[in-house]
Design a protein around this motif. Structure first.
Motif, PDB file in Angstrom:
ATOM      1  N   PRO A 254       0.851  -1.171   0.040  1.00 23.13           N
ATOM      2  CA  PRO A 254       0.079   0.014  -0.109  1.00 23.13           C
ATOM      3  C   PRO A 254       0.805   1.432  -0.045  1.00 23.13           C
ATOM      4  CG  PRO A 254      -0.799  -1.452   1.755  1.00 23.13           C
ATOM      5  CD  PRO A 254       0.521  -2.201   1.188  1.00 23.13           C
ATOM      6  N   LEU A 255       1.843   1.244   0.688  1.00 17.86           N
ATOM      7  CA  LEU A 255       2.715   2.441   0.793  1.00 17.86           C
ATOM      8  C   LEU A 255       3.192   2.724  -0.343  1.00 17.86           C
ATOM      9  CD1 LEU A 255       3.749   4.470   2.983  1.00 17.86           C
ATOM     10  CD2 LEU A 255       6.023   3.020   3.113  1.00 17.86           C
TER      11      LEU A 255
ATOM     12  N   ASP B 149       4.770  -0.119  12.946  1.00 13.80           N
ATOM     13  CA  ASP B 149       5.028  -0.182  14.416  1.00 13.80           C
ATOM     14  C   ASP B 149       4.876   1.375  14.805  1.00 13.80           C
ATOM     15  OD1 ASP B 149       5.590  -0.470  16.807  1.00 13.80           O
ATOM     16  OD2 ASP B 149       6.812  -2.293  16.593  1.00 13.80           O
ATOM     17  N   THR B 150       4.020   1.794  15.695  1.00 16.91           N
ATOM     18  CA  THR B 150       4.137   3.145  16.298  1.00 16.91           C
ATOM     19  C   THR B 150       5.264   3.394  16.838  1.00 16.91           C
ATOM     20  OG1 THR B 150       2.676   2.083  17.985  1.00 16.91           O
ATOM     21  CG2 THR B 150       1.417   3.226  16.163  1.00 16.91           C
ATOM     22  N   ARG B 151       5.915   2.360  17.420  1.00 18.58           N
ATOM     23  CA  ARG B 151       7.076   2.736  17.947  1.00 18.58           C
ATOM     24  C   ARG B 151       8.079   3.335  17.043  1.00 18.58           C
ATOM     25  NH1 ARG B 151       8.734  -2.813  20.827  1.00 18.58           N
ATOM     26  NH2 ARG B 151       7.626  -3.732  18.830  1.00 18.58           N
ATOM     27  N   TYR B 152       8.066   2.936  15.715  1.00 20.90           N
ATOM     28  CA  TYR B 152       9.310   3.461  15.118  1.00 20.90           C
ATOM     29  C   TYR B 152       8.718   4.457  14.131  1.00 20.90           C
ATOM     30  CZ  TYR B 152      11.562  -0.701  16.902  1.00 20.90           C
ATOM     31  OH  TYR B 152      11.983  -1.697  17.836  1.00 20.90           O
ATOM     32  N   ARG B 153       7.401   4.343  13.859  1.00 25.95           N
ATOM     33  CA  ARG B 153       6.920   5.197  12.786  1.00 25.95           C
ATOM     34  C   ARG B 153       7.295   6.660  12.732  1.00 25.95           C
ATOM     35  NH1 ARG B 153       1.045   4.045  10.885  1.00 25.95           N
ATOM     36  NH2 ARG B 153       0.674   4.471  13.364  1.00 25.95           N
ATOM     37  N   SER B 154       7.120   7.371  14.116  1.00 25.04           N
ATOM     38  CA  SER B 154       7.273   8.758  14.246  1.00 25.04           C
ATOM     39  C   SER B 154       8.666   9.010  13.826  1.00 25.04           C
ATOM     40  CB  SER B 154       6.869   8.999  15.556  1.00 25.04           C
ATOM     41  OG  SER B 154       7.748   8.470  16.480  1.00 25.04           O
ATOM     42  N   THR B 155       9.592   8.092  14.114  1.00 27.25           N
ATOM     43  CA  THR B 155      11.025   8.406  13.848  1.00 27.25           C
ATOM     44  C   THR B 155      11.206   8.502  12.171  1.00 27.25           C
ATOM     45  OG1 THR B 155      11.445   7.166  15.799  1.00 27.25           O
ATOM     46  CG2 THR B 155      13.412   7.809  14.602  1.00 27.25           C
ATOM     47  N   THR B 156      10.495   7.433  11.699  1.00 28.47           N
ATOM     48  CA  THR B 156      10.689   7.278  10.171  1.00 28.47           C
ATOM     49  C   THR B 156      10.149   8.600   9.620  1.00 28.47           C
ATOM     50  OG1 THR B 156      10.097   5.041  10.611  1.00 28.47           O
ATOM     51  CG2 THR B 156      10.235   5.894   8.335  1.00 28.47           C
ATOM     52  N   ILE B 157       8.762   8.793  10.042  1.00 28.20           N
ATOM     53  CA  ILE B 157       8.249  10.346   9.422  1.00 28.20           C
ATOM     54  C   ILE B 157       9.121  11.294   9.652  1.00 28.20           C
ATOM     55  CG2 ILE B 157       6.473  11.744   9.670  1.00 28.20           C
ATOM     56  CD1 ILE B 157       4.639   9.460  10.470  1.00 28.20           C
ATOM     57  N   GLN B 158       9.853  11.647  10.678  1.00 24.41           N
ATOM     58  CA  GLN B 158      10.588  12.553  10.988  1.00 24.41           C
ATOM     59  C   GLN B 158      11.826  12.736  10.088  1.00 24.41           C
ATOM     60  OE1 GLN B 158      10.601  14.630  14.659  1.00 24.41           O
ATOM     61  NE2 GLN B 158       9.894  12.842  15.728  1.00 24.41           N
TER      62      GLN B 158
ATOM     63  N   ALA C 142      -0.088 -13.381  24.591  1.00 24.31           N
ATOM     64  CA  ALA C 142       1.271 -13.955  24.078  1.00 24.31           C
ATOM     65  C   ALA C 142       1.968 -12.946  23.644  1.00 24.31           C
ATOM     66  CB  ALA C 142       0.762 -15.157  23.207  1.00 24.31           C
ATOM     67  N   ALA C 143       3.188 -12.931  24.316  1.00 25.11           N
ATOM     68  CA  ALA C 143       4.226 -11.823  23.845  1.00 25.11           C
ATOM     69  C   ALA C 143       4.611 -12.182  22.387  1.00 25.11           C
ATOM     70  CB  ALA C 143       5.500 -11.882  24.565  1.00 25.11           C
ATOM     71  N   PRO C 144       4.889 -11.185  21.610  1.00 22.92           N
ATOM     72  CA  PRO C 144       5.350 -11.873  19.999  1.00 22.92           C
ATOM     73  C   PRO C 144       6.555 -12.778  20.381  1.00 22.92           C
ATOM     74  CG  PRO C 144       5.336  -9.296  20.375  1.00 22.92           C
ATOM     75  CD  PRO C 144       4.651  -9.930  21.745  1.00 22.92           C
ATOM     76  N   SER C 145       6.634 -13.643  19.353  1.00 26.32           N
ATOM     77  CA  SER C 145       7.570 -14.576  19.639  1.00 26.32           C
ATOM     78  C   SER C 145       9.005 -14.095  19.167  1.00 26.32           C
ATOM     79  CB  SER C 145       7.082 -15.995  19.004  1.00 26.32           C
ATOM     80  OG  SER C 145       6.918 -15.648  17.508  1.00 26.32           O
ATOM     81  N   ALA C 146       9.269 -12.821  19.720  1.00 31.36           N
ATOM     82  CA  ALA C 146      10.476 -12.475  19.293  1.00 31.36           C
ATOM     83  C   ALA C 146      10.967 -12.510  17.691  1.00 31.36           C
ATOM     84  CB  ALA C 146      11.639 -12.733  20.203  1.00 31.36           C
ATOM     85  N   PRO C 147      10.380 -12.158  16.887  1.00 34.25           N
ATOM     86  CA  PRO C 147      10.882 -12.566  15.556  1.00 34.25           C
ATOM     87  C   PRO C 147      11.942 -11.566  14.918  1.00 34.25           C
ATOM     88  CG  PRO C 147       8.918 -10.910  15.280  1.00 34.25           C
ATOM     89  CD  PRO C 147       9.354 -11.126  16.749  1.00 34.25           C
ATOM     90  N   GLY C 148      12.454 -10.785  15.727  1.00 32.58           N
ATOM     91  CA  GLY C 148      13.619  -9.928  15.419  1.00 32.58           C
ATOM     92  C   GLY C 148      12.979  -8.777  14.635  1.00 32.58           C
ATOM     93  N   PHE C 149      13.873  -7.980  14.232  1.00 30.50           N
ATOM     94  CA  PHE C 149      13.286  -6.668  13.739  1.00 30.50           C
ATOM     95  C   PHE C 149      13.124  -6.839  12.097  1.00 30.50           C
ATOM     96  CE2 PHE C 149      13.946  -2.818  11.477  1.00 30.50           C
ATOM     97  CZ  PHE C 149      13.204  -1.881  12.338  1.00 30.50           C
ATOM     98  N   ARG C 150      11.893  -6.543  11.719  1.00 31.80           N
ATOM     99  CA  ARG C 150      11.408  -6.489  10.448  1.00 31.80           C
ATOM    100  C   ARG C 150      11.587  -5.246   9.887  1.00 31.80           C
ATOM    101  NH1 ARG C 150       7.529  -9.873  12.261  1.00 31.80           N
ATOM    102  NH2 ARG C 150       5.997  -7.820  11.663  1.00 31.80           N
ATOM    103  N   LEU C 151      12.025  -4.990   8.530  1.00 34.24           N
ATOM    104  CA  LEU C 151      11.902  -3.593   7.992  1.00 34.24           C
ATOM    105  C   LEU C 151      10.605  -2.851   7.926  1.00 34.24           C
ATOM    106  CD1 LEU C 151      14.026  -2.174   6.882  1.00 34.24           C
ATOM    107  CD2 LEU C 151      13.805  -2.796   4.445  1.00 34.24           C
ATOM    108  N   SER C 152       9.572  -3.794   7.917  1.00 34.92           N
ATOM    109  CA  SER C 152       7.847  -3.083   7.801  1.00 34.92           C
ATOM    110  C   SER C 152       7.609  -2.624   9.141  1.00 34.92           C
ATOM    111  CB  SER C 152       7.225  -4.158   7.229  1.00 34.92           C
ATOM    112  OG  SER C 152       7.098  -5.219   8.403  1.00 34.92           O
ATOM    113  N   GLN C 153       8.397  -2.726  10.201  1.00 33.07           N
ATOM    114  CA  GLN C 153       8.102  -2.431  11.388  1.00 33.07           C
ATOM    115  C   GLN C 153       8.374  -0.722  11.214  1.00 33.07           C
ATOM    116  OE1 GLN C 153      10.434  -4.906  13.973  1.00 33.07           O
ATOM    117  NE2 GLN C 153       8.645  -4.842  15.220  1.00 33.07           N
ATOM    118  N   LEU C 154       9.027  -0.346  10.452  1.00 39.91           N
ATOM    119  CA  LEU C 154       9.390   1.068  10.446  1.00 39.91           C
ATOM    120  C   LEU C 154       8.230   1.906  10.201  1.00 39.91           C
ATOM    121  CD1 LEU C 154      12.888   1.354   8.788  1.00 39.91           C
ATOM    122  CD2 LEU C 154      12.307   1.701  11.120  1.00 39.91           C
ATOM    123  N   ILE C 155       7.577   1.387   9.445  1.00 38.85           N
ATOM    124  CA  ILE C 155       6.086   1.837   9.108  1.00 38.85           C
ATOM    125  C   ILE C 155       4.985   1.598   9.755  1.00 38.85           C
ATOM    126  CG2 ILE C 155       4.561   2.477   6.963  1.00 38.85           C
ATOM    127  CD1 ILE C 155       6.956   1.385   5.119  1.00 38.85           C
TER     128      ILE C 155
END
Lengths: 447, 412
Positions: free
Chosen positions: A196-197, B21-30, B6-19
């Motif tokens: 989508p993005l 995941d609210t934890r990273y999204r604001s940094t990405t936008i900035q 259930a805690a997310p089974s620690a899948p490691g960091f995925r690139l799509s989290q940047l967009i």
């Protein structure tokens, strides 16, 4: 009980001369306590200070009337010789002949007389387009006119090939088409997560490429095949109230969305977005509009790719819009800040996203409470359109100066500036009355 | 609980989290916003550099030290056409500030009078003030400026009309107004500060005035203390306070040989006295009337914002109406009035740039007008000009913020 009954019975039988058998009617209040006298006593002569103020005010009004009325009554509209000297030979008062002679110039500048119908038609379209935006009772179908009006008006005023505005109009269609039909193939390429993005980015890029690079070749190509167009009127022919209205309307329609975006940016939690918004707003509000107009007329071309040269009026419109949007942002920020925190928390509690809660909860209320200030910003913007005289555009004031420099009308002041002032007064006063009406209509609290 | 989050089974960091995941999204936008901003600035600067190079221009402020070669009609510091562009700019800035200062003072006076009069119970006065406020608020200030200057130029008599007429202390001609100037026959001379000269007489006057005010405040504090201790205010304190200010000043003025210089007709024009140009006069009147109308609205809104209960409460306590106004209503109304009042001052200061339309040489007229046209350095002159106005507006905002902080309601 029985006693009164007995008395009445007695009175009915034999009236006694010294007993009143009915109520005496109330006597009229003394003449000093009713009607105009009482009103004047209360409102005009309630004390020595007030009496003096009243007398001074009446003297002032009488003096003004004494000066102005003869000037109006002994005026000259169509003297034998169309000049100030001709007026003076005929009448000692106002010389309205100058308005008669230059009437159409005041409205259209040097726009070719046989084409005056075009800006007039554009103005009518604007009126129809604004109507549904101002009054919610209007049929909603009229909003189509509102959407199409900018293109139609641009084409009518400046003329030229019809394909240019149509090509610009095609931009949203292209954006929609890309995002609608390109979604699946793009998702297939970049994967489910970014689909989508990337589609959105591609659609925006397609629209930008279309607008920046493809519109003018397409326009030319289509025009060479089907030469459909009207006579081109260059910008330097535009002037008068038409010019003020063009700049004012573009500024008003442009500054509201930009101002909302800037206000949201300034209230944002994102530090960099906030800093950029604050910097832009403060820089724009800190300098006079004149310096920005100088920038538009002398400096803007420096910052664009070499060889770009676009229209002065368009440059002025851009600068006026940016200037007004900074003020608008501050006004709307005031409205947003005035909302209680509970409104934001309610939005969050409902699980709304940032944009949903802004669109559905915050902005409707914030815009409503900032209506008076938004309209006074509009009024200020419309009044500021007169400043374009300093960069040599022929707005009504520029035309007035040109007329005063003319040998025939040298020395004329009040007739010209009074006319221009009246025009602005009607528009600005009308806007402020409309805002008061809207305020009353949108009031939802119980009073 | 049967259902545990259930805690997310620690899948490691995925690139799509940047967009997503609210934890990273604001940094990405900035980061993207900053990147786009840098890109835009870089693009503008590159374009400007290319365009300047194509025109054979450079970016250089040394023109400020070149001879200006033009005259400025209102000079509060020494200036001739042989002075530099930089000095012309300073002169323009001083002219702007003078106009803004006197304009703010008269606009405040007018605005307060009109605002109070608009709330008057006197029907005709209230209506007249409504006409004034609406008439000035709804018509562009530039029209008023041009009208007032035109009226000064065309309705006042020419200087030569005063040829065989006894003129008083004040003379009004179509070139401007004259008023008496203070002169000192035993003056102290000037102090040369390099950039401009300061009259030592004026400095001495300010020092003595300042000393007087300081002494007056000491006396007032002593009297207040006395009154607090004994319940009786020392006699004639008001007279002593006035005397402490007036007497030293009078002594200084006599010592310096103070007298007034009146304007006199010499040849075709007046000489002597302080000359106020037609353009300055017109701008001053028009800007004061225009801004006064806005201030009147602020004052009215401020007074109306104070609830009637405040006045009634004061009356219930037996406080006189005039004291009610000064002790109860005004201090509260000021909190509402002052912030918009200061932004009106800011507007007036920015509107002084309209001086260019009537030929008053303010900063826009010198730096952004003649200097720009003579040197052809649009970028440098306009940058300086905008920096000047921006500096003024930032200083005024700073003052406003300090004031707002001081008068803020202290709640809990």
């Amino acid at each position: 009980m029985s006693e009164t009954h007995a008395e009445t019975a007695f009175a009915r039988k034999a009236p006694i001369a010294f007993v009143a058998d009915g109520q005496i009617p109330a006597s009229p209040p003394p003449s000093s306590a009713v009607g105009p006298v009482k009103w004047a006593r209360d409102n005009l002569f309630s004390g020595p200070v007030n009496s003096i103020l009243t007398l001074v005010s009446i003297a002032f009004i009488v003096l003004m009337a004494y000066e102005i009325l003869p000037w109006f009554l002994d005026s000259s509209w169509a003297p034998a010789e169309m000049s100030l000297a001709g007026c003076r030979a005929e009448a000692s008062g106002a010389c309205f002949a100058v308005l008669v002679e230059r009437f159409w110039q005041f409205f259209f500048g040097f726009y070719p007389a046989e084409l005056h119908w075009r800006p007039t038609l554009a103005f009518l379209i604007v009126v129809v387009a604004i109507y549904p935006a101002l009054f919610s009772s209007a049929p909603r179908q009229l909003l189509i006119v509102t959407a199409l009006a900018p293109f139609a008006c641009y084409w009518l005023v400046w003329g030229g090939s019809i394909w240019g505005p149509l090509a610009v109009l095609a931009a949203p269609v292209i954006g929609w088409a890309v995002s609608h039909y390109g979604g699946k193939p793009i998702t297939a390429i970049v994967g489910e997560a970014f689909g989508p993005l990337v589609t959105l980015i591609v659609a925006v890029a397609a629209v930008l490429v279309w607008l920046l690079f493809l519109v003018s070749p397409v326009d030319e190509a289509l025009y060479s095949i089907i030469p459909l167009g009207i006579e081109v009127v260059p910008s330097n022919k535009l002037g008068g109230f038409m010019l003020s209205l063009i700049i004012g309307l573009v500024g008003i329609t442009g500054s509201l969305p930009l101002g909302i975006a800037l206000a949201l940016g300034r209230q944002s939690k994102l530090l960099i977005v906030k800093a950029l918004s604050v910097g832009f707003i403060e820089a724009m509000r800190g300098v006079p509009l004149i310096t920005l107009l100088f920038v538009a007329s002398t400096l803007l071309n420096y910052f664009l790719p070499p060889g770009t040269n676009f229209d002065l009026i368009l440059r002025v419109c851009i600068m006026v819009t940016l200037f007004a949007s900074a003020y608008m942002a501050e006004v709307i920020r005031g409205g947003i800040a005035a909302l209680p925190k509970g409104q934001y928390e309610a939005g969050d509690a409902m699980g709304l996203t940032y944009w949903q809660s802004m669109r559905l909860i915050i902005l409707p209320q914030a815009l409503k409470i900032s209506i008076p200030n938004i309209v006074s910003t509009f009024i200020g913007l419309f009044k500021d359109t007169t400043l374009v005289i300093v960069i040599g555009l022929l707005d009504p004031l520029g035309l007035s100066s040109a007329i005063r420099a003319n040998q025939a009308w040298n020395g004329i002041v009040w007739e010209l500036y009074g006319f221009v002032a009246l025009f602005f007064f009607i528009f600005c006063f009308g806007m402020s009355r409309y805002s008061q009406w809207l305020e009353r209509r949108l009031r939802t609290d119980h009073r | 609980m049967s259902v545990t989050s259930a805690a997310p089974s620690a899948p490691g960091f995925r690139l799509s989290q940047l967009i997503y995941d609210t934890r990273y999204r604001s940094t990405t936008i900035q980061i993207f916003a900053l990147f786009a901003f840098m890109l835009a600035i870089g693009w503008l600067i590159t374009n400007a550099a290319q365009n300047l190079a194509a025109l054979g221009k450079d970016f250089d402020f040394s023109f400020l030290w070149n001879t200006a070669g033009y005259d400025v009609n209102q000079r509060l510091i020494e200036y001739s056409s042989q002075s530099t562009h930089g000095r012309a700019a300073i002169l323009g800035i001083i002219n702007t500030l003078v106009l803004a200062l006197v304009g703010c003072v008269t606009a405040t006076v007018l605005g307060i009078l009109a605002g109070v009069a608009r709330l008057s119970k006197n029907w005709i006065v209230a209506r007249l003030m409504t006409v004034y406020v609406e008439g000035f608020r709804n018509v562009p200030v530039l029209i008023w400026i041009i009208i007032v200057v035109a009226v000064v130029n065309e309705s006042l008599p020419q200087p030569r009309a005063y040829k065989d007429v006894e003129t008083g202390a004040f003379v009004f001609t179509n070139r401007g107004a004259y008023m008496p100037e203070p002169l000192f026959s035993r003056g102290l001379g000037d102090l040369d500060l390099g950039l401009f000269k300061v009259s030592l007489d004026f400095v001495a006057f300010l020092i003595v005035l300042g000393g007087g005010v300081y002494a007056m405040r000491l006396i007032r504090r002593w009297a207040n203390q006395k009154q607090a201790e004994t319940g009786v205010r020392p006699a004639n304190v008001g007279w002593i306070e006035a005397g402490v200010i007036v007497l030293p000043l009078a002594a200084l003025l006599i010592a310096l040989g103070f007298h007034l210089g009146y304007p006199e007709l010499k040849g075709f024009n007046f000489a002597g006295g302080i000359f106020i140009r037609d353009s300055f006069l017109g701008l001053w009147i028009a800007l004061s009337l225009y801004t006064g109308a806005f201030i009147a609205e602020n004052v009215r809104a401020g007074i109306q914002a104070i609830s009637k209960g405040q006045t009634e409460a004061a009356f219930a306590l037996g406080i006189r109406p005039s004291r009610t106004m000064s002790l109860v209503v005004l201090p509260q109304a000021m909190r509402v009035i002052v912030p918009p009042l200061i932004s009106q001052y800011l507007n007036l200061t920015k509107n002084t740039s309209l001086a260019i339309a009537v030929g008053y040489m303010d900063a826009t007229g010198t730096l952004g007008g003649i200097t720009l046209n003579q040197t052809g350095r649009e970028m440098e002159t306009l940058l300086l000009l905008m920096a000047f106005y921006l500096a003024i507006s930032l200083v005024i905002s700073l003052v406003m913020n300090v004031y707002n902080e001081r008068i803020k309601l202290r709640e809990r």
